[in-house]
Design an enzyme around this catalytic site. Sequence first.
Site, PDB file in Angstrom:
ATOM      1  N   HIS A  17     -10.677  -3.584  -0.524  1.00 17.15           N
ATOM      2  CA  HIS A  17     -11.572  -2.970   0.459  1.00 17.15           C
ATOM      3  C   HIS A  17     -12.671  -2.214  -0.275  1.00 17.15           C
ATOM      4  O   HIS A  17     -12.397  -1.513  -1.255  1.00 17.15           O
ATOM      5  CB  HIS A  17     -10.801  -1.984   1.346  1.00 17.15           C
ATOM      6  N   ARG A  44      -1.979 -11.748   4.633  1.00 14.11           N
ATOM      7  CA  ARG A  44      -3.386 -11.553   4.300  1.00 14.11           C
ATOM      8  C   ARG A  44      -3.677 -12.086   2.900  1.00 14.11           C
ATOM      9  O   ARG A  44      -2.915 -11.832   1.961  1.00 14.11           O
ATOM     10  CB  ARG A  44      -3.761 -10.059   4.328  1.00 14.11           C
ATOM     11  N   HIS A  70      -7.073  -9.036  -1.372  1.00 13.02           N
ATOM     12  CA  HIS A  70      -8.432  -8.517  -1.152  1.00 13.02           C
ATOM     13  C   HIS A  70      -8.529  -7.079  -1.632  1.00 13.02           C
ATOM     14  O   HIS A  70      -7.530  -6.384  -1.769  1.00 13.02           O
ATOM     15  CB  HIS A  70      -8.807  -8.591   0.331  1.00 13.02           C
ATOM     16  N   TYR A 107       0.841  -1.193   0.000  1.00 15.22           N
ATOM     17  CA  TYR A 107       0.000   0.000   0.000  1.00 15.22           C
ATOM     18  C   TYR A 107       0.877   1.243   0.000  1.00 15.22           C
ATOM     19  O   TYR A 107       1.978   1.234   0.563  1.00 15.22           O
ATOM     20  CB  TYR A 107      -0.832   0.080   1.281  1.00 15.22           C
ATOM     21  N   TYR A 148      -0.198  -9.735   1.325  1.00 14.74           N
ATOM     22  CA  TYR A 148       0.870  -8.981   2.008  1.00 14.74           C
ATOM     23  C   TYR A 148       1.003  -9.425   3.465  1.00 14.74           C
ATOM     24  O   TYR A 148       0.050  -9.918   4.065  1.00 14.74           O
ATOM     25  CB  TYR A 148       0.627  -7.476   1.906  1.00 14.74           C
TER      26      TYR A 148
END
Length: 259
Positions: free
Chosen positions: A177, A172, A175, A123, A162
Amino acid sequence: MSQESVEPTQAGISEEIEQIADAWSRDGKAETQPRLDYPPYRSSLLRHPTKAPQQADPEGVELWAPVFGERDVDPLEADLTIQHRGGPQGERIMVTGRVLDGDGHPVRGQLVEVWQANAAGRYIHQRDQHPAPLDPHFTGMGRCLTDDDGVYRFTTIKPGPYPWRNHRNAWRPAHIHFSLFGTEFTQRLVTQMYFPGDPLFALDPIFQSVVDPAARARLVATYDHDLTQPEFLMGYRWDIVLTGPHRTLLEADTEASVQ
Ligand SMILES: [Fe+2]
C-alpha cells in the site's frame, strides 16, 4: 440456509469479473480510476461513496490538519528491515521509482508512506487473525521523502499473498500500500503496488475493479535486475504519475484498509 450455500465461490466471482470486463471491452472507453461500484468486490458495496465529495476550504483545513517538515522524516524510516533487533524473514527487496506530475516533471519533497503484510502474508492488525505467523522483526510500515529527481526508495521484504473474506477461498495478490500526501493534507492519495506475474491477478476483485487493462498494468511494478545488489536484495521499479492520462490509479476513498 447454511452459510456455505450463500457464500460466493471463486468461480462465481470470476464469472462476474469476466462479465464486467466483457461489457467494458464492448464499450471500449478508457477508464483511469477503480470503479467504486464494483459488485464482485462484495465488502465495498455498502461503503463506497454514493455522493459527491464534500467540498472543503483548503486553507481552512490547513489550520488544524497535521503538518510535517523535512526534518520529521528520518532517512532510516525508508528501510523496513532494520526496525527491530534482527532481520525479518523473507525475500529482501528494494522498491524504488519516481513520483511525477502529468508533464513528467519530478515531484520533489513528497511524503511517501507504505504499509504491507509480512512475508507470510500477515499484518500486525487486530482484524488480521488468520493462521500465518507474525514476524517479531517486521512491522510493515515505512516512509520517505522524494529527492530532487522525485525518487523514492524503500528497502523491505516481499509481502506474501493473504486470504480475505470477500468470497470462499479469496486471496489477495501480494501488494504494497502506498500513500502520498501531496503538498496539503487534503491531497492525500492512496493506492497499491503489485508484483509482476502474480497468478492471483485474474482472481482478485480489488485488482480487477480497475476495469481497463492498460490502467491496471500501471499498478504493477517492473523487476529491474540493475537494482539488485549481489547476495543482498532483489529490485523492483514503480513510477507514480499523479495527473494526466498515464496517472497511477488512486483509491478515491482514504479508508486505508488493510485489504
Ligand atoms: Fe493489503
